[in-house]
Write a protein that holds these residues in place. Structure first.
Motif, PDB file in Angstrom:
ATOM      1  N   ALA A 487       0.847  -1.194   0.000  1.00  0.00           N
ATOM      2  CA  ALA A 487       0.000   0.000   0.000  1.00  0.00           C
ATOM      3  C   ALA A 487       0.889   1.254   0.000  1.00  0.00           C
ATOM      4  CB  ALA A 487      -0.923   0.015   1.213  1.00  0.00           C
ATOM      5  N   LYS A 488       0.349   2.345  -0.518  1.00  0.00           N
ATOM      6  CA  LYS A 488       1.106   3.595  -0.613  1.00  0.00           C
ATOM      7  C   LYS A 488       1.005   4.384   0.688  1.00  0.00           C
ATOM      8  CE  LYS A 488       1.638   7.624  -3.623  1.00  0.00           C
ATOM      9  NZ  LYS A 488       1.082   8.345  -4.814  1.00  0.00           N
ATOM     10  N   LEU A 489       2.138   4.873   1.180  1.00  0.00           N
ATOM     11  CA  LEU A 489       2.125   5.696   2.373  1.00  0.00           C
ATOM     12  C   LEU A 489       1.402   7.006   2.081  1.00  0.00           C
ATOM     13  CD1 LEU A 489       4.461   3.659   3.097  1.00  0.00           C
ATOM     14  CD2 LEU A 489       5.443   5.497   4.453  1.00  0.00           C
ATOM     15  N   ASN A 490       0.659   7.494   3.054  1.00  0.00           N
ATOM     16  CA  ASN A 490      -0.145   8.687   2.876  1.00  0.00           C
ATOM     17  C   ASN A 490       0.699   9.942   3.095  1.00  0.00           C
ATOM     18  OD1 ASN A 490      -2.084  10.900   4.076  1.00  0.00           O
ATOM     19  ND2 ASN A 490      -3.380   9.495   2.924  1.00  0.00           N
ATOM     20  N   VAL A 491       0.670  10.865   2.133  1.00  0.00           N
ATOM     21  CA  VAL A 491       1.480  12.084   2.219  1.00  0.00           C
ATOM     22  C   VAL A 491       1.065  12.939   3.414  1.00  0.00           C
ATOM     23  CG1 VAL A 491       2.071  14.250   1.073  1.00  0.00           C
ATOM     24  CG2 VAL A 491       1.978  12.134  -0.250  1.00  0.00           C
ATOM     25  N   LEU A 492      -0.241  13.122   3.590  1.00  0.00           N
ATOM     26  CA  LEU A 492      -0.708  13.926   4.715  1.00  0.00           C
ATOM     27  C   LEU A 492      -0.396  13.247   6.039  1.00  0.00           C
ATOM     28  CD1 LEU A 492      -4.086  15.424   3.484  1.00  0.00           C
ATOM     29  CD2 LEU A 492      -2.113  16.677   4.320  1.00  0.00           C
ATOM     30  N   GLY A 493      -0.494  11.913   6.073  1.00  0.00           N
ATOM     31  CA  GLY A 493      -0.120  11.194   7.289  1.00  0.00           C
ATOM     32  C   GLY A 493       1.336  11.422   7.627  1.00  0.00           C
ATOM     33  N   SER A 494       2.181  11.409   6.600  1.00  0.00           N
ATOM     34  CA  SER A 494       3.601  11.691   6.804  1.00  0.00           C
ATOM     35  C   SER A 494       3.815  13.099   7.342  1.00  0.00           C
ATOM     36  CB  SER A 494       4.365  11.512   5.490  1.00  0.00           C
ATOM     37  OG  SER A 494       5.687  12.003   5.593  1.00  0.00           O
ATOM     38  N   LEU A 495       3.113  14.082   6.768  1.00  0.00           N
ATOM     39  CA  LEU A 495       3.251  15.468   7.214  1.00  0.00           C
ATOM     40  C   LEU A 495       2.760  15.644   8.650  1.00  0.00           C
ATOM     41  CD1 LEU A 495       2.126  17.236   3.937  1.00  0.00           C
ATOM     42  CD2 LEU A 495       4.404  17.343   4.943  1.00  0.00           C
ATOM     43  N   ILE A 496       1.698  14.945   9.006  1.00  0.00           N
ATOM     44  CA  ILE A 496       1.183  15.007  10.375  1.00  0.00           C
ATOM     45  C   ILE A 496       2.248  14.511  11.351  1.00  0.00           C
ATOM     46  CG2 ILE A 496      -0.438  13.903  11.964  1.00  0.00           C
ATOM     47  CD1 ILE A 496      -2.560  14.106   9.738  1.00  0.00           C
ATOM     48  N   LEU A 497       2.868  13.379  11.038  1.00  0.00           N
ATOM     49  CA  LEU A 497       3.878  12.825  11.936  1.00  0.00           C
ATOM     50  C   LEU A 497       5.125  13.704  11.987  1.00  0.00           C
ATOM     51  CD1 LEU A 497       3.532   9.027  11.118  1.00  0.00           C
ATOM     52  CD2 LEU A 497       2.958  10.162  13.275  1.00  0.00           C
ATOM     53  N   GLN A 498       5.485  14.319  10.855  1.00  0.00           N
ATOM     54  CA  GLN A 498       6.630  15.240  10.881  1.00  0.00           C
ATOM     55  C   GLN A 498       6.362  16.408  11.826  1.00  0.00           C
ATOM     56  OE1 GLN A 498       8.335  16.219   6.887  1.00  0.00           O
ATOM     57  NE2 GLN A 498       6.952  14.600   6.161  1.00  0.00           N
ATOM     58  N   THR A 499       5.111  16.886  11.826  1.00  0.00           N
ATOM     59  CA  THR A 499       4.730  17.966  12.747  1.00  0.00           C
ATOM     60  C   THR A 499       4.737  17.480  14.186  1.00  0.00           C
ATOM     61  OG1 THR A 499       3.345  19.032  11.067  1.00  0.00           O
ATOM     62  CG2 THR A 499       2.906  19.601  13.360  1.00  0.00           C
ATOM     63  N   VAL A 500       4.195  16.286  14.424  1.00  0.00           N
ATOM     64  CA  VAL A 500       4.134  15.734  15.783  1.00  0.00           C
ATOM     65  C   VAL A 500       5.518  15.664  16.407  1.00  0.00           C
ATOM     66  CG1 VAL A 500       3.760  13.573  17.062  1.00  0.00           C
ATOM     67  CG2 VAL A 500       1.983  14.448  15.532  1.00  0.00           C
ATOM     68  N   PHE A 501       6.511  15.257  15.630  1.00  0.00           N
ATOM     69  CA  PHE A 501       7.855  15.096  16.185  1.00  0.00           C
ATOM     70  C   PHE A 501       8.593  16.414  16.392  1.00  0.00           C
ATOM     71  CE2 PHE A 501       7.382  10.644  14.548  1.00  0.00           C
ATOM     72  CZ  PHE A 501       7.396  10.041  15.798  1.00  0.00           C
ATOM     73  N   LYS A 502       7.921  17.534  16.097  1.00  0.00           N
ATOM     74  CA  LYS A 502       8.463  18.847  16.447  1.00  0.00           C
ATOM     75  C   LYS A 502       8.024  19.288  17.844  1.00  0.00           C
ATOM     76  CE  LYS A 502       8.534  20.671  11.690  1.00  0.00           C
ATOM     77  NZ  LYS A 502       7.987  21.740  10.800  1.00  0.00           N
ATOM     78  N   PHE A 503       7.018  18.619  18.396  1.00  0.00           N
ATOM     79  CA  PHE A 503       6.519  18.967  19.721  1.00  0.00           C
ATOM     80  C   PHE A 503       7.520  18.527  20.794  1.00  0.00           C
ATOM     81  CE2 PHE A 503       2.465  18.931  17.395  1.00  0.00           C
ATOM     82  CZ  PHE A 503       1.826  20.044  17.924  1.00  0.00           C
TER      83      PHE A 503
END
Length: 567
Positions: A487-503
């Protein structure tokens, strides 16, 4: 020196196409272009693509194309192109043979192009709108001197609107304006260019609605506005909006703030810019309702007014349907206009316009829009296929913590609903705003975790479910959902996690536990994908402890030979 006057070139036998045939072909192509629909956004993951058209269903259930709502003006319907006379047509065919595909000295080329443009005097409209000769005209306008260039444009002033709205003529107009911009560095030519541009602006405003609502004319108008502003039309800030740029801005990966003071300082023609925008949006002369809903309208060029706060305070209320004169800041938006705006943002054209309004609105006006227009309507808007982009823009352009609090109060408990409805973009924008303004960070992270976890479930599957966010929420058996194969990884899901790891790490322990718990082969699979690799990179750059990061790094050791062999 080559002699290139009208009588100097021999006449060749040349079959010149019948104007009626060309005209019919152009009109058919134009009509097809107008009727091109935009893809169904119900299937979208939650962000705009590179699109400019869409059909919408009205109250009667029938498709409406807003570009066709406005009937052509009398000036459009009464204009008939004259056919280029055979002698002139053959002359410009010979000119094309001279200037195309041959090595000519720049000075000699400028002389040839200038002489040919002198022969075009009084025939500018016929030549510019001719399907074949228009290509030659573009070459001539690119190679001539600024004097001949300005002379051609001044000679076209009376019929410039017709040229701009023609399929072939619009390309000629854009080429002329692009060439004009190339001469801005020459200080000696500034007054000549200013005089020419002023004449064009005065001519355009008499047909501004027709031009704004025309699929060809709108591009010419944007070119003129950018010329007045002193920015290249190709600049992503002022022309179109690529989805990748929008996403980068909304999720704190690219600055979305335009330096208004710097841009204003570099404006070559500020008076012409103010005049043109003012007349384009003059409610006493222009039907604002028509241009608001038109898919081709050039109102998104509102970005060009960044730095002109007084102008923005005047024109934005007009675009919101408020025409109060002398209203004070904080009281610019009429209550009677709110319901109409909420209806309009559900239309594709106006939703794009509203995104720009929210990006450029001065702080106090943005706050008034947020609290008077969109408060208590955000969740409903988020579920709509066009209005949800307005919500994303509203969130990404928040100016202070209080605004984030207001938005979170409406959407913070709705993360699961939004993700189930394919509105991950709204969730991602709110997470990014929370991280940027450092407010409700713990609440946002917890709300997201709750949205992707079942009741009393551990946090281990959080990261994998967000990486495949659509796949997970479309699954009929969420309790037994596992990392999908191929299955293809979700671009928005990736962006969400990139933001989460800035917290800060204290707010994201569940996410840290989840990512270090991924199986070795899943980590390897994610690493081979750009979206997954950026999530892993974001984790390794996060505030997680070195021990937690080593847990993930050690998992590479077992798979390192496979990883290195990956092309």
């Amino acid at each position: 020196m080559v002699s290139v006057g009208l009588k100097a070139l021999p006449l060749r036998k040349h079959r010149y196409p019948n104007l009626a045939e060309v005209s019919a072909g152009e009109d058919k192509i134009s009509e097809n272009k107008r009727n091109m629909g935009r893809k169904d956004w119900k299937k979208s993951s939650g962000y705009h693509g590179d699109t400019s058209t869409e059909h919408h269903s009205g109250a009667n259930g029938k498709s409406q194309n807003f570009a066709m709502e406005k009937a052509p003006s009398s000036s459009q319907t009464s204009f008939v192109r004259n056919q280029v006379d055979p002698e002139t047509a053959k002359y410009f065919t010979e000119i094309a043979n001279v200037v195309e595909g041959t090595e000519i000295d720049l000075d000699e080329r400028a002389t040839i192009c200038g002489t040919a443009l002198e022969e075009a005097r009084g025939k500018e409209v016929e030549l510019a709108t001719d399907y074949i000769i228009s290509h030659t005209m573009q070459i001539l306008l690119e190679g001539c001197s600024v004097d001949h260039l300005c002379a051609f444009l001044r000679g076209s002033v009376k019929s410039f609107a017709h040229i701009a709205m023609d399929r072939s003529g619009s390309h000629v107009a854009e080429t002329a304006l692009k060439s004009l911009a190339m001469h801005l560095q020459d200080n000696e030519s500034h007054s000549l260019i200013e005089e020419t541009l002023t004449a064009l602006c005065e001519a355009i405003v008499t047909d501004s609605v027709d031009i704004m609502c025309n699929c060809y004319g709108s591009h010419v108008l944007r070119r003129i506005l950018c010329l007045c502003k002193g920015v290249p039309i190709e600049s992503s800030e002022f022309h179109g909006t690529k989805s990748s740029v929008v996403l980068a801005e909304r999720f704190n990966m690219r600055s979305s703030q335009l330096n208004g003071h710097e841009l204003q300082q570099n404006e070559p023609f500020p008076d012409q810019l103010k005049f043109l925008v003012s007349e384009m949006l003059n409610p006493l002369r222009v039907d604002i309702a028509t241009v608001q809903a038109n898919q081709y309208s050039s109102l998104t060029a509102l970005k060009l007014l960044v730095g002109h706060e007084q102008e923005l305070f005047r024109v934005i209320p007009i675009l919101l349907g408020c025409h109060k004169e002398g209203a004070l800041e904080g009281n610019l938006i009429e209550v009677s206009s709110v319901k109409k705006v909420l209806r309009l943002v559900e239309e594709n054209a106006y939703s794009h316009l509203m995104e720009v309004i929210l990006a450029v609105a001065p702080d106090s006006l943005y706050n008034e829009i947020c609290t008077k227009v969109f408060k208590d309507a955000l969740f409903k808007m988020s579920l709509h296929h066009s209005a949800n982009f307005v919500v994303q823009a509203l969130i990404s352009h928040t100016r202070n913590q209080e605004q984030v609090k207001l938005i979170f109060a409406e959407l913070g408990t709705k993360f699961k609903n939004l993700l189930e409805m394919g509105r991950a973009g709204v969730v991602a924008a709110l997470l990014a705003a929370s991280q940027r303004l450092q407010i409700h960070e713990d609440k946002c992270c917890q709300a997201l975790a709750d949205a992707v976890c079942l009741e009393n479930e551990s946090s281990r599957p959080i990261v994998s479910r967000i990486l495949f966010i659509d796949n997970y929420f479309y699954s009929g058996d969420k309790a037994n959902w596992n990392w999908p194969k191929d299955a293809k990884l979700n671009v928005l899901g990736s962006l969400i996690l990139q933001t989460v790891f800035k917290f800060p790490s204290e707010f994201i322990q569940a996410y840290i536990t989840s990512i270090v718990s991924l199986e070795d082969n899943h980590i390897l699979e994610a690493s081979k994908n750009p979206a997954g690799a950026r999530v892993i990179e974001a984790f390794l750059s996060s505030s997680a402890s070195a021990k937690q990061k080593r847990k993930l790094i050690y998992k590479y050791d077992a798979k390192l030979p496979y990883f290195l062999s990956y092309p």
